[in-house]
Motif scaffolding. Structure first.
Motif, mmCIF file in Angstrom:
data_model
loop_
_atom_site.group_PDB
_atom_site.id
_atom_site.type_symbol
_atom_site.label_atom_id
_atom_site.label_comp_id
_atom_site.label_asym_id
_atom_site.label_seq_id
_atom_site.Cartn_x
_atom_site.Cartn_y
_atom_site.Cartn_z
ATOM 1 N N UNK A 81 0.852 -1.191 0.000
ATOM 2 C CA UNK A 81 0.000 0.000 0.000
ATOM 3 C C UNK A 81 0.886 1.238 0.000
ATOM 4 N N UNK A 82 0.345 2.335 -0.518
ATOM 5 C CA UNK A 82 1.079 3.596 -0.501
ATOM 6 C C UNK A 82 0.854 4.349 0.804
ATOM 7 N N UNK A 83 -0.284 4.092 1.433
ATOM 8 C CA UNK A 83 -0.609 4.641 2.744
ATOM 9 C C UNK A 83 -1.357 3.564 3.527
ATOM 10 N N UNK A 84 -1.171 3.533 4.840
ATOM 11 C CA UNK A 84 -1.908 2.585 5.674
ATOM 12 C C UNK A 84 -3.354 3.068 5.769
ATOM 13 N N UNK A 85 -4.305 2.299 5.259
ATOM 14 C CA UNK A 85 -5.700 2.754 5.303
ATOM 15 C C UNK A 85 -6.165 3.019 6.732
ATOM 16 N N UNK A 86 -6.850 4.139 6.917
ATOM 17 C CA UNK A 86 -7.374 4.472 8.242
ATOM 18 C C UNK A 86 -8.328 3.391 8.741
ATOM 19 N N UNK A 87 -9.001 2.716 7.795
ATOM 20 C CA UNK A 87 -9.937 1.657 8.186
ATOM 21 C C UNK A 87 -9.226 0.547 8.957
ATOM 22 N N UNK A 88 -7.986 0.255 8.593
ATOM 23 C CA UNK A 88 -7.248 -0.793 9.313
ATOM 24 C C UNK A 88 -6.971 -0.356 10.747
ATOM 25 N N UNK A 89 -6.593 0.893 10.911
ATOM 26 C CA UNK A 89 -6.291 1.404 12.248
ATOM 27 C C UNK A 89 -7.538 1.332 13.124
ATOM 28 N N UNK A 90 -8.671 1.724 12.553
ATOM 29 C CA UNK A 90 -9.916 1.738 13.330
ATOM 30 C C UNK A 90 -10.400 0.324 13.658
ATOM 31 N N UNK A 91 -10.002 -0.659 12.858
ATOM 32 C CA UNK A 91 -10.501 -2.019 13.083
ATOM 33 C C UNK A 91 -9.598 -2.859 13.976
ATOM 34 N N UNK A 92 -8.543 -2.281 14.507
ATOM 35 C CA UNK A 92 -7.642 -3.013 15.398
ATOM 36 C C UNK A 92 -7.824 -2.518 16.828
ATOM 37 N N UNK A 93 -7.957 -3.453 17.750
ATOM 38 C CA UNK A 93 -8.124 -3.113 19.156
ATOM 39 C C UNK A 93 -6.847 -2.468 19.705
ATOM 40 N N UNK A 94 -6.964 -1.617 20.734
ATOM 41 C CA UNK A 94 -5.755 -1.080 21.382
ATOM 42 C C UNK A 94 -4.818 -2.213 21.794
#
Length: 392
Positions: A185-198
């Motif tokens: 990917x050229x950028x880490x999709x924000x959707x991935x960040x939001x879908x991962x637990x702390x």
């Protein structure tokens, strides 16, 4: 007389592969992934493939001599290409897969999301370690997901296989302990960040490196790059997407008419290259092939090439989206003729980044960190040497 069946041979090759990944350092000696590599059949996912060996592209099928030995080599096995001949699906180099899985520090029984099902081999490794019920894998290509689902089931794995654009949020809104992307990917999709637990991890190829991010309590993912360069096939927005390639723009680079200027080539003293001509060649090797991580991330959409028409070496840069292009032709000494057109001055952009990288002593990938917020803002940083940050 003792005979060896194909099954016995494959099992032996799997064990040897797992052991070689450990002895070579891709897996630690206590890695839980060793058993997965030793158990999962790679040949189940690559009945036909092509592989480059000694500069030659060779094709293999399951009945060909030497097939199993190549399957369990540390090579990328290409299984599909797009209409332009660019590989779009493969079984990646096992040592690279192992390094990514080793960085994917999830506990037994963790719920994970894999982006880029591809052949299904990596999905099978995840299922063996974590259990099929804990693995969701996504690919944009319905042919790939259908084939992978069938091949996974044949050897006893039943993850949830989804046909969708993996760079977008999975529609269930589920949250995971980790996201592992086997595409670039050229950028880490924000959707991935939001879908991962702390506390969960994201491992993916971005630029020319592999980043390992940990999501913290405020929803920002932070982490560093693995030390070795690596690049995966790029994520596709649709199954029939054909990405532009450098050879398509050879005519533009060679024949384009635009603004011309001379450029002083910044060639620092180099113990390995005493002659000026060697130092100039070494500089352009780095300039064109972008070993600097910041070039790969800030000019991710710029194609590069080196040409030798009629014995006169030239280097080209092209930004397909804007139509910007540049031609750099080295001249006597540390000089070059630059000709360019379009709204972006690609040479000035890349020259500044390359010069800064050289002045910092050619910092390696491990010197960089990345932070990605839940709304997609990226900050690339380098602490030592010569601290710098870039908002992407």
């Amino acid at each position: 007389m003792t005979t060896t069946t194909p099954h016995d041979e494959a099992a032996d090759l799997r064990r040897r592969l797992a052991d070689s990944l450990t002895s070579g350092g891709a897996l630690s000696h206590t890695s839980p992934w060793h058993k997965a590599f030793a158990a999962v059949s790679r040949e189940a996912f690559v009945p036909r493939f092509s592989v480059r060996s000694g500069g030659e592209l060779r094709s293999f099928g399951a009945k060909d001599a030497g097939y199993l030995a190549v399957v369990y080599s540390d090579d990328t096995l290409v299984t599909r290409r797009d209409e332009a001949g660019t590989p779009v699906s493969s079984s990646s180099t096992p040592s690279l897969m192992a390094r990514m899985l080793e960085a994917f520090t999830v506990a037994d029984g963790a719920q994970v999301l894999e982006i880029g099902t591809g052949t299904g081999y990596n999905s099978a490794l995840l299922c063996h370690r974590l259990g099929s019920e804990n693995v969701t894998t996504i690919d944009v290509d319905p042919d790939l997901t259908a084939t992978a689902r069938e091949r996974l089931a044949v050897i006893g794995y039943t993850p949830l296989v989804v046909t969708s654009d993996g760079t977008r949020a999975y529609t269930t809104g589920a949250r995971y302990d980790g996201v592992l992307a086997t595409c670039g990917v050229d950028r880490v999709p924000a959707a991935w960040v939001r879908q991962v637990r702390p506390g969960g991890v994201i491992v993916t190829n971005i630029g020319d490196g592999i980043i390992r991010l940990v999501v913290d309590g405020d929803g920002t993912a932070r982490g560093g790059f693995l030390p070795d360069e690596a690049s995966f096939m790029r994520a596709r927005p649709t199954a029939d997407h054909v990405a532009p390639t450098a050879p398509e723009f050879t005519g533009l680079v060679v024949n384009g008419k635009g603004v011309a200027r001379t450029m002083d080539v910044p060639v620092p003293d180099d113990d390995e290259h005493d002659e000026m001509v060697d130092r100039v060649k070494a500089f352009f090797g780095e300039f064109v092939h972008r070993p600097a991580l910041e070039i790969g991330m800030l000019q991710h959409d710029v194609l590069a090439m080196t040409l030798d028409p009629e014995g006169d070496t030239m280097h080209g840069l092209v930004h397909p989206e804007s139509g910007s292009w540049a031609r750099i032709t080295p001249r006597a000494g540390a000089r070059a003729l630059v000709e360019y057109g379009g709204p972006r001055d690609l040479v000035t952009e890349r020259l500044a980044l390359t010069t800064q990288w050289l002045a910092a002593g050619r910092p390696h990938l491990g010197a960089y960190t990345l932070a990605v917020t839940a709304d997609g803002a990226h900050t690339l940083s380098r602490a030592e040497p010569a601290a710098r940050s870039w908002a992407l």
